[in-house]
Design a protein around this motif. Structure first.
Motif, PDB file in Angstrom:
ATOM      1  N   GLU A  61      48.480  41.936  46.095  1.00 44.03           N
ATOM      2  CA  GLU A  61      48.717  41.958  44.565  1.00 44.03           C
ATOM      3  C   GLU A  61      48.156  41.000  43.996  1.00 44.03           C
ATOM      4  OE1 GLU A  61      52.718  43.101  41.942  1.00 44.03           O
ATOM      5  OE2 GLU A  61      52.648  41.279  43.332  1.00 44.03           O
ATOM      6  N   ALA A  62      47.206  41.566  42.925  1.00 44.11           N
ATOM      7  CA  ALA A  62      46.489  40.505  42.148  1.00 44.11           C
ATOM      8  C   ALA A  62      46.317  41.032  40.566  1.00 44.11           C
ATOM      9  CB  ALA A  62      45.177  40.426  42.823  1.00 44.11           C
ATOM     10  N   PHE A  63      45.964  40.219  39.879  1.00 44.38           N
ATOM     11  CA  PHE A  63      45.374  40.444  38.621  1.00 44.38           C
ATOM     12  C   PHE A  63      43.845  40.084  38.308  1.00 44.38           C
ATOM     13  CE2 PHE A  63      50.147  40.422  38.083  1.00 44.38           C
ATOM     14  CZ  PHE A  63      50.200  41.660  37.088  1.00 44.38           C
ATOM     15  N   VAL A  64      42.965  41.079  38.161  1.00 44.20           N
ATOM     16  CA  VAL A  64      41.564  40.820  37.945  1.00 44.20           C
ATOM     17  C   VAL A  64      40.962  41.205  36.718  1.00 44.20           C
ATOM     18  CG1 VAL A  64      41.419  41.053  40.619  1.00 44.20           C
ATOM     19  CG2 VAL A  64      40.963  42.934  39.057  1.00 44.20           C
ATOM     20  N   CYS A  65      39.917  40.630  36.218  1.00 44.79           N
ATOM     21  CA  CYS A  65      39.544  40.901  35.021  1.00 44.79           C
ATOM     22  C   CYS A  65      38.196  41.721  35.326  1.00 44.79           C
ATOM     23  CB  CYS A  65      38.852  39.383  34.441  1.00 44.79           C
ATOM     24  SG  CYS A  65      38.080  39.571  32.712  1.00 44.79           S
ATOM     25  N   GLN A  66      38.375  42.908  34.708  1.00 41.52           N
ATOM     26  CA  GLN A  66      37.237  43.900  34.463  1.00 41.52           C
ATOM     27  C   GLN A  66      37.223  44.491  32.931  1.00 41.52           C
ATOM     28  OE1 GLN A  66      38.035  46.855  37.459  1.00 41.52           O
ATOM     29  NE2 GLN A  66      38.020  45.380  39.165  1.00 41.52           N
ATOM     30  N   ASN A  67      35.980  44.537  32.656  1.00 39.77           N
ATOM     31  CA  ASN A  67      35.647  45.096  31.198  1.00 39.77           C
ATOM     32  C   ASN A  67      36.599  44.466  29.976  1.00 39.77           C
ATOM     33  OD1 ASN A  67      33.796  47.045  32.194  1.00 39.77           O
ATOM     34  ND2 ASN A  67      35.610  48.133  32.779  1.00 39.77           N
ATOM     35  N   LYS A  84      36.296  43.135  42.492  1.00 43.01           N
ATOM     36  CA  LYS A  84      35.264  42.720  41.414  1.00 43.01           C
ATOM     37  C   LYS A  84      36.322  42.236  40.234  1.00 43.01           C
ATOM     38  CE  LYS A  84      32.577  44.844  37.817  1.00 43.01           C
ATOM     39  NZ  LYS A  84      32.461  46.212  37.037  1.00 43.01           N
ATOM     40  N   ASP A  85      35.671  40.770  39.837  1.00 39.25           N
ATOM     41  CA  ASP A  85      36.454  40.109  39.159  1.00 39.25           C
ATOM     42  C   ASP A  85      35.775  39.380  38.051  1.00 39.25           C
ATOM     43  OD1 ASP A  85      38.943  38.780  38.100  1.00 39.25           O
ATOM     44  OD2 ASP A  85      37.992  36.950  39.008  1.00 39.25           O
ATOM     45  N   GLU A  86      35.350  39.869  36.925  1.00 41.49           N
ATOM     46  CA  GLU A  86      34.542  39.418  35.876  1.00 41.49           C
ATOM     47  C   GLU A  86      34.893  38.195  35.237  1.00 41.49           C
ATOM     48  OE1 GLU A  86      32.365  43.462  35.109  1.00 41.49           O
ATOM     49  OE2 GLU A  86      34.227  43.083  33.889  1.00 41.49           O
ATOM     50  N   SER A  87      34.284  37.541  34.251  1.00 41.33           N
ATOM     51  CA  SER A  87      34.622  36.727  33.419  1.00 41.33           C
ATOM     52  C   SER A  87      34.959  37.377  31.880  1.00 41.33           C
ATOM     53  CB  SER A  87      33.531  35.570  33.127  1.00 41.33           C
ATOM     54  OG  SER A  87      32.465  35.936  32.747  1.00 41.33           O
TER      55      SER A  87
END
Length: 263
Positions: free
Chosen positions: A204-210, A231-234
């Motif tokens: 379970e994660a929280f990732v940054c996308q768009n 995929k995990d963006e800034s």
């Protein structure tokens, strides 16, 4: 003087003839003979003193009238009973221990199974249902049930995975994460589990996308896959993070916090 004596004798004779009593004759004699009788002062008869006992005077004591105290009786307003929305399963499906397909299977559902909505998911549109045929609650996608009722007032919640059952193996070991651009790869040591209990791993994660921090879930069905890339963006307002669980048929282990690499 001699004439007067003679007259008196005559009178006495006449009175005696008439039968006057000696006392009456004495009164008449004293009145006639006593020269000063004409000057006697008549003593008035004594006025009798009344011995009547006066009637007592009664003073009326007023009766005290008590004013009753008014006791306020509250008006009881009936509290309406909340009716949980109802659902009926419209296709064969799985009921799970969390609000996504990555969570552990809880029960099989058949067409026509009925239940009541008890909770909603915070990060998805899944519903937590108490089905009539089950003793516990589990989660379903809204697409597999026909809903009757308003769910807008149903509370939102996240599952507590530690209440499902007792995991005898504990969390994964030697967990690492490395970044390659906008790709983060998570690795861990295999958790050796018996075949009958092995249910793999759960992330379970929280990732940054768009530009948005997205709630992200993933699972492996067995113990043999020990790496996962996401995929995990800034560009998000909060940092990404995640947790890894070992899963066996009784439930989830304690989570291991993934050492998430910054972008």
């Amino acid at each position: 003087m001699k004439k007067q004596v003679i007259g008196l004798l005559v009178i006495l004779f006449l009175l005696s003839a008439c039968g006057l009593s000696p006392a009456e004759q004495a009164i008449l004699t004293s009145t006639s003979i006593t020269p000063t009788s004409a000057a006697w002062t008549k003593t008035p008869a004594a006025t009798p003193t009344s011995t009547q006992i006066p009637s007592p005077t009664f003073t009326l004591t007023p009766t005290v009238t008590f004013t009753p105290t008014v006791t306020f009786t509250p008006t009881i307003t009936a509290t309406p009973t909340f009716a949980f929305p109802s659902v009926t399963v419209n296709k064969q499906a799985h009921c799970r221990y969390g609000p996504a397909v990555a969570y552990l299977h809880a029960a099989d559902l058949a067409v026509g199974d009925a239940g009541k909505v008890r909770e909603r998911a915070v990060y998805s549109n899944w519903l937590r249902i108490k089905f009539d045929k089950l003793e516990y609650q589990c989660w379903v996608a809204p697409s597999v049930v026909d809903l009757v009722g308003d769910i807008s007032n149903i509370v939102k919640t996240t599952p507590n995975l530690q209440t499902i059952g007792s995991n005898q193996y504990g969390p994964p070991h030697n967990v690492t994460a490395v970044r390659n651009g906008d790709q983060v790869t998570i690795n861990w040591e295999q958790m050796v589990m018996s075949v009958d209990k092995d249910r793999g791993y759960f992330i379970e994660a929280f990732v940054c996308q768009n530009g948005f921090l997205l709630w992200w879930t993933f699972s492996y069905p067995d113990q043999y896959s020990t790496s996962y890339t996401v995929k995990d963006e800034s560009g998000c307002s909060a940092p990404s993070y995640g947790q890894l669980y070992a899963v066996e048929k009784h439930g989830y282990s304690q989570p291991f916090d993934i050492p998430w690499p910054a972008p």
